[in-house]
Design a protein around this motif. Structure first.
Motif, PDB file in Angstrom:
ATOM      1  N   LYS A 117      11.237  -3.462  -0.253  1.00  0.00           N
ATOM      2  CA  LYS A 117      11.027  -2.672  -1.459  1.00  0.00           C
ATOM      3  C   LYS A 117      10.228  -3.434  -2.506  1.00  0.00           C
ATOM      4  CE  LYS A 117      13.540  -0.063  -4.961  1.00  0.00           C
ATOM      5  NZ  LYS A 117      14.879   0.237  -5.511  1.00  0.00           N
ATOM      6  N   GLN A 118      10.631  -4.692  -2.704  1.00  0.00           N
ATOM      7  CA  GLN A 118       9.980  -5.479  -3.753  1.00  0.00           C
ATOM      8  C   GLN A 118       8.506  -5.754  -3.422  1.00  0.00           C
ATOM      9  OE1 GLN A 118      11.815  -9.241  -4.533  1.00  0.00           O
ATOM     10  NE2 GLN A 118      10.986  -9.367  -6.606  1.00  0.00           N
ATOM     11  N   THR A 119       8.246  -6.183  -2.174  1.00  0.00           N
ATOM     12  CA  THR A 119       6.862  -6.460  -1.767  1.00  0.00           C
ATOM     13  C   THR A 119       6.010  -5.204  -1.870  1.00  0.00           C
ATOM     14  OG1 THR A 119       7.888  -7.897  -0.125  1.00  0.00           O
ATOM     15  CG2 THR A 119       5.514  -7.649  -0.021  1.00  0.00           C
ATOM     16  N   ALA A 120       6.579  -4.060  -1.433  1.00  0.00           N
ATOM     17  CA  ALA A 120       5.822  -2.813  -1.461  1.00  0.00           C
ATOM     18  C   ALA A 120       5.466  -2.427  -2.893  1.00  0.00           C
ATOM     19  CB  ALA A 120       6.622  -1.704  -0.790  1.00  0.00           C
ATOM     20  N   GLN A 121       6.389  -2.702  -3.823  1.00  0.00           N
ATOM     21  CA  GLN A 121       6.106  -2.382  -5.229  1.00  0.00           C
ATOM     22  C   GLN A 121       5.012  -3.286  -5.781  1.00  0.00           C
ATOM     23  OE1 GLN A 121       9.973  -2.518  -7.087  1.00  0.00           O
ATOM     24  NE2 GLN A 121      10.273  -0.324  -6.818  1.00  0.00           N
ATOM     25  N   VAL A 122       5.104  -4.574  -5.455  1.00  0.00           N
ATOM     26  CA  VAL A 122       4.091  -5.527  -5.944  1.00  0.00           C
ATOM     27  C   VAL A 122       2.719  -5.155  -5.375  1.00  0.00           C
ATOM     28  CG1 VAL A 122       3.307  -7.923  -5.852  1.00  0.00           C
ATOM     29  CG2 VAL A 122       5.711  -7.418  -6.318  1.00  0.00           C
ATOM     30  N   SER A 123       2.652  -4.882  -4.048  1.00  0.00           N
ATOM     31  CA  SER A 123       1.355  -4.576  -3.437  1.00  0.00           C
ATOM     32  C   SER A 123       0.796  -3.264  -3.973  1.00  0.00           C
ATOM     33  CB  SER A 123       1.470  -4.531  -1.910  1.00  0.00           C
ATOM     34  OG  SER A 123       2.332  -3.496  -1.511  1.00  0.00           O
ATOM     35  N   ALA A 124       1.686  -2.310  -4.327  1.00  0.00           N
ATOM     36  CA  ALA A 124       1.218  -1.047  -4.913  1.00  0.00           C
ATOM     37  C   ALA A 124       0.539  -1.315  -6.252  1.00  0.00           C
ATOM     38  CB  ALA A 124       2.393  -0.084  -5.091  1.00  0.00           C
ATOM     39  N   ILE A 125       1.189  -2.134  -7.077  1.00  0.00           N
ATOM     40  CA  ILE A 125       0.616  -2.450  -8.390  1.00  0.00           C
ATOM     41  C   ILE A 125      -0.687  -3.218  -8.229  1.00  0.00           C
ATOM     42  CG2 ILE A 125       0.992  -3.784 -10.506  1.00  0.00           C
ATOM     43  CD1 ILE A 125       4.011  -3.088 -10.158  1.00  0.00           C
ATOM     44  N   VAL A 126      -0.690  -4.203  -7.299  1.00  0.00           N
ATOM     45  CA  VAL A 126      -1.893  -5.018  -7.092  1.00  0.00           C
ATOM     46  C   VAL A 126      -3.069  -4.142  -6.669  1.00  0.00           C
ATOM     47  CG1 VAL A 126      -2.942  -6.753  -5.572  1.00  0.00           C
ATOM     48  CG2 VAL A 126      -0.704  -7.182  -6.597  1.00  0.00           C
ATOM     49  N   SER A 127      -2.841  -3.211  -5.710  1.00  0.00           N
ATOM     50  CA  SER A 127      -3.983  -2.420  -5.243  1.00  0.00           C
ATOM     51  C   SER A 127      -4.469  -1.441  -6.312  1.00  0.00           C
ATOM     52  CB  SER A 127      -3.674  -1.701  -3.927  1.00  0.00           C
ATOM     53  OG  SER A 127      -2.381  -1.184  -3.920  1.00  0.00           O
ATOM     54  N   ALA A 128      -3.540  -0.870  -7.096  1.00  0.00           N
ATOM     55  CA  ALA A 128      -3.959   0.047  -8.162  1.00  0.00           C
ATOM     56  C   ALA A 128      -4.741  -0.699  -9.240  1.00  0.00           C
ATOM     57  CB  ALA A 128      -2.747   0.748  -8.761  1.00  0.00           C
ATOM     58  N   VAL A 129      -4.251  -1.893  -9.618  1.00  0.00           N
ATOM     59  CA  VAL A 129      -4.921  -2.683 -10.658  1.00  0.00           C
ATOM     60  C   VAL A 129      -6.280  -3.177 -10.156  1.00  0.00           C
ATOM     61  CG1 VAL A 129      -4.803  -4.846 -11.961  1.00  0.00           C
ATOM     62  CG2 VAL A 129      -2.807  -3.350 -11.854  1.00  0.00           C
ATOM     63  N   ALA A 130      -6.353  -3.573  -8.869  1.00  0.00           N
ATOM     64  CA  ALA A 130      -7.623  -4.039  -8.303  1.00  0.00           C
ATOM     65  C   ALA A 130      -8.672  -2.933  -8.360  1.00  0.00           C
ATOM     66  CB  ALA A 130      -7.418  -4.501  -6.859  1.00  0.00           C
ATOM     67  N   ALA A 131      -8.247  -1.682  -8.072  1.00  0.00           N
ATOM     68  CA  ALA A 131      -9.181  -0.556  -8.113  1.00  0.00           C
ATOM     69  C   ALA A 131      -9.689  -0.344  -9.544  1.00  0.00           C
ATOM     70  CB  ALA A 131      -8.506   0.698  -7.591  1.00  0.00           C
ATOM     71  N   ILE A 132      -8.792  -0.464 -10.520  1.00  0.00           N
ATOM     72  CA  ILE A 132      -9.196  -0.301 -11.916  1.00  0.00           C
ATOM     73  C   ILE A 132     -10.144  -1.427 -12.319  1.00  0.00           C
ATOM     74  CG2 ILE A 132      -8.350  -0.325 -14.300  1.00  0.00           C
ATOM     75  CD1 ILE A 132      -5.786   1.035 -13.182  1.00  0.00           C
ATOM     76  N   ALA A 133      -9.865  -2.658 -11.841  1.00  0.00           N
ATOM     77  CA  ALA A 133     -10.734  -3.801 -12.158  1.00  0.00           C
ATOM     78  C   ALA A 133     -12.134  -3.585 -11.599  1.00  0.00           C
ATOM     79  CB  ALA A 133     -10.122  -5.087 -11.598  1.00  0.00           C
ATOM     80  N   VAL A 134     -12.216  -3.146 -10.339  1.00  0.00           N
ATOM     81  CA  VAL A 134     -13.522  -2.876  -9.724  1.00  0.00           C
ATOM     82  C   VAL A 134     -14.268  -1.813 -10.526  1.00  0.00           C
ATOM     83  CG1 VAL A 134     -14.625  -1.800  -7.711  1.00  0.00           C
ATOM     84  CG2 VAL A 134     -12.905  -3.579  -7.379  1.00  0.00           C
ATOM     85  N   THR A 135     -13.537  -0.766 -10.954  1.00  0.00           N
ATOM     86  CA  THR A 135     -14.166   0.317 -11.720  1.00  0.00           C
ATOM     87  C   THR A 135     -14.712  -0.202 -13.045  1.00  0.00           C
ATOM     88  OG1 THR A 135     -12.527   1.783 -10.742  1.00  0.00           O
ATOM     89  CG2 THR A 135     -13.809   2.659 -12.569  1.00  0.00           C
ATOM     90  N   LEU A 136     -13.943  -1.070 -13.709  1.00  0.00           N
ATOM     91  CA  LEU A 136     -14.385  -1.615 -14.997  1.00  0.00           C
ATOM     92  C   LEU A 136     -15.638  -2.476 -14.823  1.00  0.00           C
ATOM     93  CD1 LEU A 136     -11.001  -2.525 -16.743  1.00  0.00           C
ATOM     94  CD2 LEU A 136     -12.542  -0.611 -17.234  1.00  0.00           C
ATOM     95  N   VAL A 137     -15.636  -3.321 -13.775  1.00  0.00           N
ATOM     96  CA  VAL A 137     -16.814  -4.159 -13.507  1.00  0.00           C
ATOM     97  C   VAL A 137     -18.033  -3.272 -13.247  1.00  0.00           C
ATOM     98  CG1 VAL A 137     -17.861  -5.770 -11.858  1.00  0.00           C
ATOM     99  CG2 VAL A 137     -15.514  -6.142 -12.647  1.00  0.00           C
ATOM    100  N   PHE A 138     -17.827  -2.201 -12.452  1.00  0.00           N
ATOM    101  CA  PHE A 138     -18.932  -1.288 -12.148  1.00  0.00           C
ATOM    102  C   PHE A 138     -19.434  -0.602 -13.417  1.00  0.00           C
ATOM    103  CE2 PHE A 138     -20.375   3.037 -11.188  1.00  0.00           C
ATOM    104  CZ  PHE A 138     -21.451   2.748 -10.367  1.00  0.00           C
ATOM    105  N   ALA A 139     -18.491  -0.093 -14.232  1.00  0.00           N
ATOM    106  CA  ALA A 139     -18.871   0.600 -15.466  1.00  0.00           C
ATOM    107  C   ALA A 139     -19.634  -0.349 -16.395  1.00  0.00           C
ATOM    108  CB  ALA A 139     -17.628   1.151 -16.170  1.00  0.00           C
ATOM    109  N   TRP A 140     -19.180  -1.614 -16.443  1.00  0.00           N
ATOM    110  CA  TRP A 140     -19.846  -2.629 -17.259  1.00  0.00           C
ATOM    111  C   TRP A 140     -21.272  -2.840 -16.773  1.00  0.00           C
ATOM    112  CZ3 TRP A 140     -18.610  -4.907 -21.748  1.00  0.00           C
ATOM    113  CH2 TRP A 140     -19.308  -6.064 -22.127  1.00  0.00           C
ATOM    114  N   SER A 141     -21.470  -2.845 -15.447  1.00  0.00           N
ATOM    115  CA  SER A 141     -22.794  -3.094 -14.883  1.00  0.00           C
ATOM    116  C   SER A 141     -23.752  -1.932 -15.131  1.00  0.00           C
ATOM    117  CB  SER A 141     -22.689  -3.349 -13.377  1.00  0.00           C
ATOM    118  OG  SER A 141     -22.433  -2.136 -12.700  1.00  0.00           O
ATOM    119  N   LEU A 142     -23.213  -0.760 -15.513  1.00  0.00           N
ATOM    120  CA  LEU A 142     -24.067   0.418 -15.733  1.00  0.00           C
ATOM    121  C   LEU A 142     -24.732   0.404 -17.105  1.00  0.00           C
ATOM    122  CD1 LEU A 142     -22.145   3.495 -14.320  1.00  0.00           C
ATOM    123  CD2 LEU A 142     -24.141   2.363 -13.393  1.00  0.00           C
ATOM    124  N   ARG A 143     -24.229  -0.439 -18.029  1.00  0.00           N
ATOM    125  CA  ARG A 143     -24.741  -0.385 -19.401  1.00  0.00           C
ATOM    126  C   ARG A 143     -26.262  -0.565 -19.433  1.00  0.00           C
ATOM    127  NH1 ARG A 143     -23.203  -4.529 -22.766  1.00  0.00           N
ATOM    128  NH2 ARG A 143     -23.502  -5.740 -20.865  1.00  0.00           N
TER     129      ARG A 143
END
Lengths: 113, 150
Positions: free
Chosen positions: B124-150
């Motif tokens: 349960k604990q690992t699954a929760q951590v990996s869920a947060i990590v993958s969601a945050v990683a996707a948001i990070a990639v999106t932010l980097v991409f959005a930044w590169s569009l300026r």
């Protein structure tokens, strides 16, 4: 495959295609960040390169399969009306067939030119 | 107004043996009804899972437009320039941010599901951590991409 394992083919297709699609996306990211095409000629010859063409064609075939299984699962889970679900699946099938034919036309034109 | 009889016609209460609507009238409806969405707490793993589906559906909806751009960019040198100018328009840039988030989230959450299928990280604990990590990683990639569009 016996009738007892009807869902297994779709389950395996979804996972196997996912692995290929994921690897292909990493390849695309490397291509577009490390050596992006500078002009039309470079872009077209990259796509027309037999190695890339073959991997792109496999990608598209697996993508269509992945979409079919994925959206079918979504429809089965959320659309309880049988007639509406049948209509959605029919629309999806026609749409994916159209996508496949459209893509085939694009890639054939690139390869024969 | 009590509509239970409409929804459960002919159903009898297991304890009192009364028809359900009669039972409700005698004891009152004490079943909890949480229509307040703020009171419903989904586990983070469930949120990641439903976003994986949402992202998948978004990707399918954007696919025809991607194929159109692919077609245009390969049709001729003029088409190539035209495709690039379309991508550089503001509404399309915003759409591309949605596209990149969908792609990154679907990819990262999908990789996580593949590991779960192999029985890796299913506590349960690992699954929760990996869920947060993958969601945050996707948001990070999106932010980097959005930044590169300026």
């Amino acid at each position: 495959m016996t009738r007892r394992f009807q869902g297994l083919n779709a389950w395996i297709l979804q996972r196997a295609s996912a692995v290929y699609l994921a690897i292909f996306f990493v390849y695309l990211v490397f291509y577009f960040t490390l050596s992006p095409p500078a002009n039309f000629g470079e872009w077209r010859s990259w796509v027309a390169d037999p190695i890339n063409s073959i991997f792109i064609i496999i990608f598209m075939a697996l993508l269509i399969g992945h979409i079919w299984v994925g959206l079918r699962d979504v429809f089965m889970d959320y659309v309880s009306s049988l007639s509406l679900r049948a209509l959605l699946l029919f629309t999806l099938a026609i749409g994916l067939l159209g996508i496949g034919i459209w893509f085939a036309r694009i890639i054939i034109l690139v390869m024969i030119k | 107004m009590n509509l239970n009889g409409l929804f459960f016609p002919g159903v009898r209460c297991a304890k009192s043996g009364l028809l359900w609507e009669k039972h409700i009238m005698s004891v009152g409806n004490r079943r909890p009804v949480f229509l307040n969405l703020l009171q419903i707490r989904f586990p983070v793993t469930a949120i990641l899972s439903i976003l994986h589906r949402v992202a998948g559906v978004l990707l399918v909806l954007i696919l025809p437009f991607c194929l159109y751009l692919f077609d245009l960019s390969l049709s001729s040198a003029d088409g190539y320039v035209q495709a690039i100018s379309i991508v550089n328009q503001m509404p399309v840039k915003l759409l591309s941010i949605v596209f990149i988030w969908s792609l990154a989230h679907h990819l990262f959450a999908g990789i996580r599901f593949l590991f779960l299928d192999l029985d890796i990280g299913i506590s349960k604990q690992t699954a929760q951590v990996s869920a947060i990590v993958s969601a945050v990683a996707a948001i990070a990639v999106t932010l980097v991409f959005a930044w590169s569009l300026r």
